[in-house]
Structures are given as structure tokens and as C-alpha cells.
Design an enzyme around this catalytic site. Structure first.
Site, PDB file in Angstrom:
ATOM      1  N   ASN A   1      -0.426  -9.395   9.001  1.00  0.00           N
ATOM      2  CA  ASN A   1      -0.781  -9.652   7.603  1.00  0.00           C
ATOM      3  C   ASN A   1       0.506  -9.918   6.831  1.00  0.00           C
ATOM      4  OD1 ASN A   1      -1.715  -9.655   5.000  1.00  0.00           O
ATOM      5  ND2 ASN A   1      -2.310  -7.488   4.965  1.00  0.00           N
TER       6      ASN A   1
ATOM      7  N   LYS B   1       0.871 -10.860   3.858  1.00  0.00           N
ATOM      8  CA  LYS B   1       0.756 -10.539   2.427  1.00  0.00           C
ATOM      9  C   LYS B   1       1.375 -11.660   1.573  1.00  0.00           C
ATOM     10  CE  LYS B   1       0.480  -5.705   3.595  1.00  0.00           C
ATOM     11  NZ  LYS B   1       0.633  -4.316   3.200  1.00  0.00           N
TER      12      LYS B   1
ATOM     13  N   HIS C   1      -8.980  -5.638   1.536  1.00  0.00           N
ATOM     14  CA  HIS C   1      -7.714  -4.930   1.796  1.00  0.00           C
ATOM     15  C   HIS C   1      -7.460  -3.957   0.645  1.00  0.00           C
ATOM     16  CE1 HIS C   1      -3.470  -4.101   2.241  1.00  0.00           C
ATOM     17  NE2 HIS C   1      -3.604  -4.466   3.511  1.00  0.00           N
TER      18      HIS C   1
ATOM     19  N   GLU D   1      -5.015  -3.326  -1.082  1.00  0.00           N
ATOM     20  CA  GLU D   1      -4.301  -3.916  -2.228  1.00  0.00           C
ATOM     21  C   GLU D   1      -5.248  -4.737  -3.100  1.00  0.00           C
ATOM     22  OE1 GLU D   1      -1.235  -5.592   0.244  1.00  0.00           O
ATOM     23  OE2 GLU D   1      -0.608  -3.549   0.713  1.00  0.00           O
TER      24      GLU D   1
ATOM     25  N   GLU E   1      -7.122   1.467   7.488  1.00  0.00           N
ATOM     26  CA  GLU E   1      -5.741   1.535   7.006  1.00  0.00           C
ATOM     27  C   GLU E   1      -5.632   2.606   5.926  1.00  0.00           C
ATOM     28  OE1 GLU E   1      -3.661  -2.543   7.544  1.00  0.00           O
ATOM     29  OE2 GLU E   1      -4.938  -2.691   5.795  1.00  0.00           O
TER      30      GLU E   1
ATOM     31  N   GLY F   1       2.904   0.352   4.251  1.00  0.00           N
ATOM     32  CA  GLY F   1       4.201  -0.006   3.697  1.00  0.00           C
ATOM     33  C   GLY F   1       5.076   1.179   3.342  1.00  0.00           C
TER      34      GLY F   1
ATOM     35  N   SER G   1       1.928   0.851   8.684  1.00  0.00           N
ATOM     36  CA  SER G   1       3.248   1.098   9.275  1.00  0.00           C
ATOM     37  C   SER G   1       3.264   1.025  10.803  1.00  0.00           C
ATOM     38  CB  SER G   1       3.814   2.433   8.790  1.00  0.00           C
ATOM     39  OG  SER G   1       4.018   2.389   7.384  1.00  0.00           O
TER      40      SER G   1
HETATM   41  P1  PGA Z   1       2.204  -2.265   6.794  1.00  0.00           P
HETATM   42  O1  PGA Z   1       0.908  -2.957   6.168  1.00  0.00           O
HETATM   43  O2  PGA Z   1       2.160  -2.513   8.288  1.00  0.00           O
HETATM   44  O3  PGA Z   1       3.367  -2.918   6.133  1.00  0.00           O
HETATM   45  O4  PGA Z   1       2.102  -0.808   6.496  1.00  0.00           O
HETATM   46  C1  PGA Z   1      -0.326  -2.951   6.821  1.00  0.00           C
HETATM   47  C2  PGA Z   1      -1.366  -3.657   5.994  1.00  0.00           C
HETATM   48  O5  PGA Z   1      -1.427  -3.427   4.779  1.00  0.00           O
HETATM   49  O6  PGA Z   1      -2.162  -4.463   6.509  1.00  0.00           O
END
Ligand code: PGA
Length: 248
Positions: free
Chosen positions: A9, A11, A95, A97, A163, A169, A207
Site C-alpha cells: 500500500n 498510500k 482503510h 486512514e 490492521e 506506521g 508495520s
Molecule cells: P504500515 O502500513 O505497514 O506502514 O504500518 C500498513 C497499512 O496501513 O496498510
């Protein structure tokens, strides 16, 4: 598809040039240019990436899809049909976010799931609790409430990505025990509530890195990974895909 599914992803990262270079690196490598590997790229680069990935094994994914299905006066939106048109196979839906910054709720997400499926895309429904919800012990209820959209679908040809928001993140990874517990819970919830549930794959995200991918991917009921930060680096993403490729 058998085997693990790994989706990177990206982003809101990359530019036209760096996206093309990152995709070229993945295309040139047998560990990443194979079935079971995908990239969820920014919407503006999907068309170019669709052309670049044509004929390859890497699946293209959007990071979102419009809740509106038909063409029309929906300024700023990209419909499921448009995403399929430029070569997407998957669409991320809900997601954390999107839920957090764009107020997406189950009613909108159900429309998105339906639109993606109707256009031939495989929706990847993202679920997961916040730190406060984890600490309050209500995480299963939270995840079940997010999964509830699946109970509204006739045939759930979809992927779920669990997640935990507190692991996205942040560098904080859920423990193997925490991952195993919630993945078993999600699979069980699907068996009881979702049509076609035996085919639903459940990915872990939050992560995931080169260093922890193998242990996470080897965990029972983990069918793959949704990888954010580490997917922006071809070498890291390669190691994660390699770990996935070794496992059934
Ligand atoms: P990350 O993000 O691996 O940077 O923690 C995962 C995601 O939000 O899909």
C-alpha cells in the site's frame, strides 16, 4: 489463488517517475513479479502502472473506490468501472486512514464493496481497532461491527485486511498471539455470517517489515500481508514477498 497474498500500500507517496521505477524493480524480480503480489498505488498513477504491469503477474489495486457506481456529477471521484478499466484487480475499501480522515462509515463502505464487486474488482475490506479500543478490551466488538458490511453482501468474494490502527506506521507490531487470536476470531465470524466465507482471505497489516514478515505470515489464519511503509522500498518488499512465497 492459493498461497499468501502480499499487497503493498503505497498510500499518498511517490511521483510519476519514482512510481515507474519502483514498479520496474518489482517487475524485474521473480520474487515480486509473481501471483500473490500486488501494489495499491495512488489513483493518479494507476493508469500508467496498469500499462506498465500489463502481461505481468503483479496485481494492481486502488486505495479506494467511489461509493457511486454510475458515471455522472461526482466531482473528484473514481468509479469501480474506471479502476477496472485501467487494469486494477483489487480495491482497498475502508482503510483506517479513510475511516479516520474521510469519515467513511459502514453505509458508504457497503456501497463501495458492492460497486467494486460489480465491476469485477476484488475488494479488500480493512478493519482494525484503535489503541484505546484495544486497551479497553473491546477490540473484537469493534472488528465485528466493521465486518458487519460483509453480512449484507450476497457473495463475499473479498479479502479482509486486519490492521490494528495502533500498529500502522508506528513500528509497533501486534504480537503473534494477538494476531493469531484476532485472525481466528475473524475467520470464525466470517464462517457464521458471510456468504462464501471459506474463500475469504485475511491479511495482516501494521508495520510488517522484512524482519518480521516470516513470523507473521507463518501464523495460523494469516493469509498474507498488507504492507505500507516497507512496500516503498523494493528490497524490503522483496524480502516480504520472498517470505510469503515460501509458505503455503
Ligand atoms: P504500515 O502500513 O505497514 O506502514 O504500518 C500498513 C497499512 O496501513 O496498510
Amino acid at each position: 489463488m492459493t498461497g499468501k497474498l502480499v499487497i503493498g500500500n503505497w498510500k499518498m507517496n511517490t511521483r510519476a517517475d519514482s512510481a515507474r521505477k519502483l514498479a520496474a524493480a518489482l517487475l524485474a524480480d521473480a520474487e515480486t513479479n509473481r501471483d500473490g503480489v500486488g501494489i495499491a498505488a495512488p489513483a493518479v498513477y494507476l493508469a500508467a502502472l496498469g500499462e506498465q504491469l500489463q502481461g505481468s503477474s503483479i496485481a494492481l489495486s486502488s486505495q479506494d473506490v467511489s461509493r457511486y457506481a454510475e458515471d455522472g456529477a461526482f466531482t473528484g471521484e473514481a468509479s469501480a468501472a474506471m479502476l477496472a478499466d485501467v487494469g486494477c484487480r483489487y480495491a482497498l475499501v475502508g482503510h483506517s486512514e479513510r475511516r479516520q480522515y474521510f469519515g467513511e462509515d459502514n453505509a458508504a463502505l457497503l456501497q463501495k464493496m458492492r460497486n467494486a464487486a460489480a465491476a469485477g474488482l476484488i475488494p479488500v475490506l480493512c478493519v482494525g481497532e484503535t489503541l484505546a479500543q484495544r486497551e479497553a478490551g473491546s477490540y473484537k466488538e469493534v472488528v465485528a461491527a466493521q465486518l458487519a458490511v460483509l453480512a449484507e453482501l450476497d457473495a463475499a468474494d473479498c479479502v479482509i485486511a486486519y490492521e490494528p490502527v495502533w500498529a500502522i506506521g508506528t513500528g509497533k507490531v501486534a504480537t503473534i498471539e494477538q494476531i493469531a487470536e484476532i485472525h481466528a476470531f475473524i475467520k470464525n465470524w466470517c464462517l457464521q455470517n458471510a456468504a462464501g466465507s471459506d474463500k475469504i482471505r485475511v491479511l495482516y497489516g501494521g508495520s510488517v517489515k522484512a524482519e518480521n514478515a516470516e513470523a507473521i505470515l507463518a501464523t495460523k489464519n494469516v493469509d498474507g500481508a498488507l504492507v505500507g511503509g516497507a512496500s516503498l522500498d523494493a528490497d524490503s518488499f522483496r524480502v516480504i514477498c520472498q517470505a510469503a512465497g515460501k509458505l503455503i
